[in-house]
Design a protein around this motif. Structure first.
Motif, PDB file in Angstrom:
ATOM      1  N   ILE A  86      24.462  15.658  -6.612  1.00 25.59           N
ATOM      2  CA  ILE A  86      24.312  14.226  -6.893  1.00 25.59           C
ATOM      3  C   ILE A  86      23.784  14.004  -8.310  1.00 25.59           C
ATOM      4  O   ILE A  86      23.204  14.893  -8.918  1.00 25.59           O
ATOM      5  CB  ILE A  86      23.309  13.556  -5.923  1.00 25.59           C
ATOM      6  CG1 ILE A  86      21.954  14.262  -5.976  1.00 25.59           C
ATOM      7  CG2 ILE A  86      23.831  13.549  -4.505  1.00 25.59           C
ATOM      8  CD1 ILE A  86      20.891  13.508  -6.680  1.00 25.59           C
ATOM      9  N   ALA A  87      23.987  12.798  -8.823  1.00 26.61           N
ATOM     10  CA  ALA A  87      23.265  12.359 -10.014  1.00 26.61           C
ATOM     11  C   ALA A  87      22.913  10.897  -9.798  1.00 26.61           C
ATOM     12  O   ALA A  87      23.654  10.158  -9.155  1.00 26.61           O
ATOM     13  CB  ALA A  87      24.103  12.511 -11.275  1.00 26.61           C
ATOM     14  N   MET A  88      21.773  10.504 -10.320  1.00 26.08           N
ATOM     15  CA  MET A  88      21.282   9.155 -10.051  1.00 26.08           C
ATOM     16  C   MET A  88      21.155   8.361 -11.343  1.00 26.08           C
ATOM     17  O   MET A  88      20.785   8.891 -12.379  1.00 26.08           O
ATOM     18  CB  MET A  88      19.918   9.274  -9.360  1.00 26.08           C
ATOM     19  CG  MET A  88      19.354   7.961  -8.929  1.00 26.08           C
ATOM     20  SD  MET A  88      18.687   8.090  -7.248  1.00 26.08           S
ATOM     21  CE  MET A  88      17.628   6.668  -7.231  1.00 26.08           C
ATOM     22  N   ARG A  98      26.445  15.564 -15.572  1.00 28.02           N
ATOM     23  CA  ARG A  98      26.131  16.469 -14.456  1.00 28.02           C
ATOM     24  C   ARG A  98      27.363  16.774 -13.609  1.00 28.02           C
ATOM     25  O   ARG A  98      27.349  17.697 -12.814  1.00 28.02           O
ATOM     26  CB  ARG A  98      25.043  15.870 -13.561  1.00 28.02           C
ATOM     27  CG  ARG A  98      23.707  15.714 -14.234  1.00 28.02           C
ATOM     28  CD  ARG A  98      22.701  15.074 -13.300  1.00 28.02           C
ATOM     29  NE  ARG A  98      22.352  15.927 -12.179  1.00 28.02           N
ATOM     30  CZ  ARG A  98      21.470  16.914 -12.226  1.00 28.02           C
ATOM     31  NH1 ARG A  98      20.849  17.177 -13.355  1.00 28.02           N
ATOM     32  NH2 ARG A  98      21.218  17.637 -11.164  1.00 28.02           N
ATOM     33  N   LEU A 116      18.402  22.950 -20.276  1.00 32.42           N
ATOM     34  CA  LEU A 116      17.468  23.609 -19.353  1.00 32.42           C
ATOM     35  C   LEU A 116      18.196  24.612 -18.472  1.00 32.42           C
ATOM     36  O   LEU A 116      17.665  25.671 -18.150  1.00 32.42           O
ATOM     37  CB  LEU A 116      16.788  22.575 -18.454  1.00 32.42           C
ATOM     38  CG  LEU A 116      15.705  21.700 -19.067  1.00 32.42           C
ATOM     39  CD1 LEU A 116      15.057  20.863 -17.991  1.00 32.42           C
ATOM     40  CD2 LEU A 116      14.663  22.556 -19.778  1.00 32.42           C
ATOM     41  N   ARG A 117      19.399  24.244 -18.096  1.00 32.28           N
ATOM     42  CA  ARG A 117      20.168  25.141 -17.227  1.00 32.28           C
ATOM     43  C   ARG A 117      20.914  26.204 -18.021  1.00 32.28           C
ATOM     44  O   ARG A 117      21.721  26.939 -17.474  1.00 32.28           O
ATOM     45  CB  ARG A 117      21.159  24.319 -16.390  1.00 32.28           C
ATOM     46  CG  ARG A 117      20.505  23.547 -15.255  1.00 32.28           C
ATOM     47  CD  ARG A 117      21.533  22.898 -14.350  1.00 32.28           C
ATOM     48  NE  ARG A 117      22.333  21.884 -15.018  1.00 32.28           N
ATOM     49  CZ  ARG A 117      21.932  20.622 -15.203  1.00 32.28           C
ATOM     50  NH1 ARG A 117      20.770  20.223 -14.754  1.00 32.28           N
ATOM     51  NH2 ARG A 117      22.699  19.765 -15.820  1.00 32.28           N
ATOM     52  N   TYR A 166      14.527   9.676 -22.090  1.00 32.43           N
ATOM     53  CA  TYR A 166      13.413  10.284 -22.817  1.00 32.43           C
ATOM     54  C   TYR A 166      13.297   9.601 -24.177  1.00 32.43           C
ATOM     55  O   TYR A 166      14.216   9.681 -24.992  1.00 32.43           O
ATOM     56  CB  TYR A 166      13.660  11.778 -23.012  1.00 32.43           C
ATOM     57  CG  TYR A 166      13.837  12.529 -21.713  1.00 32.43           C
ATOM     58  CD1 TYR A 166      12.753  12.726 -20.858  1.00 32.43           C
ATOM     59  CD2 TYR A 166      15.074  13.037 -21.341  1.00 32.43           C
ATOM     60  CE1 TYR A 166      12.917  13.407 -19.655  1.00 32.43           C
ATOM     61  CE2 TYR A 166      15.239  13.725 -20.147  1.00 32.43           C
ATOM     62  CZ  TYR A 166      14.145  13.905 -19.312  1.00 32.43           C
ATOM     63  OH  TYR A 166      14.308  14.574 -18.137  1.00 32.43           O
ATOM     64  N   PHE A 175      20.027  17.350 -22.470  1.00 29.57           N
ATOM     65  CA  PHE A 175      18.776  18.007 -22.066  1.00 29.57           C
ATOM     66  C   PHE A 175      18.890  18.834 -20.782  1.00 29.57           C
ATOM     67  O   PHE A 175      18.503  20.007 -20.743  1.00 29.57           O
ATOM     68  CB  PHE A 175      17.667  16.967 -21.919  1.00 29.57           C
ATOM     69  CG  PHE A 175      16.347  17.562 -21.546  1.00 29.57           C
ATOM     70  CD1 PHE A 175      15.657  18.358 -22.454  1.00 29.57           C
ATOM     71  CD2 PHE A 175      15.803  17.354 -20.290  1.00 29.57           C
ATOM     72  CE1 PHE A 175      14.433  18.921 -22.112  1.00 29.57           C
ATOM     73  CE2 PHE A 175      14.584  17.916 -19.938  1.00 29.57           C
ATOM     74  CZ  PHE A 175      13.904  18.699 -20.843  1.00 29.57           C
ATOM     75  N   GLY A 176      19.413  18.211 -19.730  1.00 28.45           N
ATOM     76  CA  GLY A 176      19.509  18.916 -18.445  1.00 28.45           C
ATOM     77  C   GLY A 176      20.344  20.176 -18.559  1.00 28.45           C
ATOM     78  O   GLY A 176      20.010  21.224 -17.999  1.00 28.45           O
ATOM     79  N   PRO A 218      16.295  17.809  -5.227  1.00 29.10           N
ATOM     80  CA  PRO A 218      17.349  17.019  -5.892  1.00 29.10           C
ATOM     81  C   PRO A 218      18.325  17.875  -6.701  1.00 29.10           C
ATOM     82  O   PRO A 218      19.523  17.660  -6.661  1.00 29.10           O
ATOM     83  CB  PRO A 218      16.553  16.088  -6.809  1.00 29.10           C
ATOM     84  CG  PRO A 218      15.224  15.944  -6.155  1.00 29.10           C
ATOM     85  CD  PRO A 218      14.953  17.250  -5.459  1.00 29.10           C
ATOM     86  N   ARG A 219      17.790  18.869  -7.409  1.00 30.09           N
ATOM     87  CA  ARG A 219      18.666  19.657  -8.289  1.00 30.09           C
ATOM     88  C   ARG A 219      19.655  20.503  -7.496  1.00 30.09           C
ATOM     89  O   ARG A 219      20.653  20.953  -8.030  1.00 30.09           O
ATOM     90  CB  ARG A 219      17.841  20.542  -9.230  1.00 30.09           C
ATOM     91  CG  ARG A 219      17.124  21.674  -8.532  1.00 30.09           C
ATOM     92  CD  ARG A 219      16.404  22.597  -9.497  1.00 30.09           C
ATOM     93  NE  ARG A 219      15.334  23.295  -8.807  1.00 30.09           N
ATOM     94  CZ  ARG A 219      14.155  22.764  -8.532  1.00 30.09           C
ATOM     95  NH1 ARG A 219      13.883  21.530  -8.950  1.00 30.09           N
ATOM     96  NH2 ARG A 219      13.240  23.434  -7.869  1.00 30.09           N
ATOM     97  N   ALA A 252      24.141  10.769 -16.093  1.00 30.85           N
ATOM     98  CA  ALA A 252      24.628  11.132 -14.755  1.00 30.85           C
ATOM     99  C   ALA A 252      26.012  11.780 -14.853  1.00 30.85           C
ATOM    100  O   ALA A 252      26.292  12.777 -14.189  1.00 30.85           O
ATOM    101  CB  ALA A 252      24.665   9.902 -13.852  1.00 30.85           C
TER     102      ALA A 252
HETATM  103  P1  ADP Z   1      17.740  16.239 -16.800  1.00 30.44           P
HETATM  104  O1  ADP Z   1      16.617  15.552 -16.097  1.00 30.44           O
HETATM  105  O2  ADP Z   1      17.774  15.918 -18.241  1.00 30.44           O
HETATM  106  O3  ADP Z   1      19.100  16.084 -16.152  1.00 30.44           O
HETATM  107  P2  ADP Z   1      17.457  18.584 -15.373  1.00 30.44           P
HETATM  108  O4  ADP Z   1      18.773  18.424 -14.727  1.00 30.44           O
HETATM  109  O5  ADP Z   1      17.013  19.992 -15.542  1.00 30.44           O
HETATM  110  O6  ADP Z   1      17.418  17.803 -16.718  1.00 30.44           O
HETATM  111  O7  ADP Z   1      16.299  17.788 -14.628  1.00 30.44           O
HETATM  112  C1  ADP Z   1      15.493  18.384 -13.666  1.00 30.44           C
HETATM  113  C2  ADP Z   1      15.957  17.943 -12.318  1.00 30.44           C
HETATM  114  O8  ADP Z   1      15.936  16.521 -12.216  1.00 30.44           O
HETATM  115  C3  ADP Z   1      17.395  18.303 -12.119  1.00 30.44           C
HETATM  116  O9  ADP Z   1      17.555  19.621 -11.726  1.00 30.44           O
HETATM  117  C4  ADP Z   1      17.812  17.337 -11.100  1.00 30.44           C
HETATM  118  O10 ADP Z   1      17.419  17.734  -9.829  1.00 30.44           O
HETATM  119  C5  ADP Z   1      17.032  16.125 -11.455  1.00 30.44           C
HETATM  120  N1  ADP Z   1      17.883  15.234 -12.202  1.00 30.44           N
HETATM  121  C6  ADP Z   1      18.113  15.167 -13.516  1.00 30.44           C
HETATM  122  N2  ADP Z   1      18.948  14.179 -13.839  1.00 30.44           N
HETATM  123  C7  ADP Z   1      19.263  13.595 -12.689  1.00 30.44           C
HETATM  124  C8  ADP Z   1      20.083  12.514 -12.329  1.00 30.44           C
HETATM  125  N3  ADP Z   1      20.764  11.790 -13.232  1.00 30.44           N
HETATM  126  N4  ADP Z   1      20.160  12.212 -11.055  1.00 30.44           N
HETATM  127  C9  ADP Z   1      19.479  12.895 -10.132  1.00 30.44           C
HETATM  128  N5  ADP Z   1      18.690  13.917 -10.396  1.00 30.44           N
HETATM  129  C10 ADP Z   1      18.587  14.272 -11.648  1.00 30.44           C
END
Ligand code: ADP
Ligand code: ADP
Length: 226
Positions: A78-80, A151, A103-104, A88, A99-100, A73-74, A148
């Motif tokens: 896309i974002a879902m 991202r 991490l990046r 959280y 948060f995401g 997925p990462r 979403a």
């Molecule tokens: P976060 O979950 O807070 O966005 P991350 O992006 O590092 O932090 O989450 C780990 C993985 O989960 C991401 O690399 C991505 O693949 C997936 N992910 C996170 N958010 C989403 C989202 N909104 N839609 C789809 N995948 C996601």
């Protein structure tokens, strides 16, 4: 230009259940496509395959010209947005949004800018220091959409995002999502069992039934009386 392309995409679960028999269609860049059909028809499975949350049994799936069958997925653009928000609970709204990116190892200034932009677009600036438990359902869903947004994906995937909201909020959020779509010019794939939602939001509608794509057309042509 096609942004999401499915060619004979099939999903058979381990128990033998054929959730998606063979789906083939293209979603253009900037298009808002709604997958609609009764519960159990395979909409969510199809969306989750696009997201990379569910493996593909057979067929080919491409996002922005790249075959993504085997990509995590990462690594997909896309974002879902999930029906149950998936926030959280121990983090504030701002931390949920950031948060995401943390991490990046996104630079602090960039994180602040994106969180600020998303909060402004969704009208949740006043909520940034609160935790999910302190928010209403509608506010939580705005935060989920915000997560979403930050991202900045090419493709937004929304799985029954408004189903847990009451009727009035559902309408307000529907208008909001249509507005966001226009503003961002992003591609959206939106799953719902609600025909009114499908009709009012979709540029095109993919009608599913029992694992099969029955019809793909504009709302006008699908819902107009014969
Ligand atoms: P976060 O979950 O807070 O966005 P991350 O992006 O590092 O932090 O989450 C780990 C993985 O989960 C991401 O690399 C991505 O693949 C997936 N992910 C996170 N958010 C989403 C989202 N909104 N839609 C789809 N995948 C996601
Ligand atoms: P929808 O989103 O349209 O309600 P789903 O994609 O969730 O439909 O489900 C399609 C079919 O696949 C249903 O018959 C459902 O019971 C089945 N299904 C969904 N997830 C699984 C799973 N993990 N294992 C086995 N069968 C599943």
């Amino acid at each position: 230009m096609s942004n999401v392309s499915l060619h004979n995409v099939r999903k058979v679960y381990e128990n033998g259940r054929v959730a998606v028999a063979s789906a083939s269609f293209e979603i253009a860049a900037g298009e808002l496509v709604v997958l609609v059909g009764p519960s159990g028809c395979g909409k969510s499975t199809l969306l989750r395959m696009i997201a990379g949350l569910e493996s593909i049994t057979a067929g080919d799936l491409a996002i922005a010209g790249t075959r993504v069958n085997d990509l995590a997925p990462r690594d997909r653009d896309i974002a879902m947005v999930f029906q149950n928000y998936a926030l959280y609970p121990h983090m504030t709204v701002a931390e949920n949004l950031a948060f995401g990116m943390k991490l990046r190892r996104t630079p602090r200034a960039e994180i602040d800018r994106r969180v600020g932009d998303a909060a402004r677009m969704l009208g949740i600036e006043a909520l940034l220091k609160l935790r999910p438990a302190e928010l209403s359902g509608g506010q939580r869903q705005r935060v989920a959409v915000g997560r979403a947004l930050v991202r900045q994906p090419k493709v937004f995937l929304l799985d029954e995002p408004l189903s847990n909201l009451d009727a009035k909020l559902r309408l307000a959020m529907r208008v909001e999502i249509a507005r966001l779509h226009r503003t961002l010019g992003a591609t959206m794939v939106y799953v719902t069992h609600d025909q009114v939602e499908a009709m009012t939001l979709g540029h095109r509608i993919v009608v599913m039934s029992d694992g099969h794509v029955q019809q793909i057309d504009t709302p006008m042509r699908i819902y107009e009386k014969p």
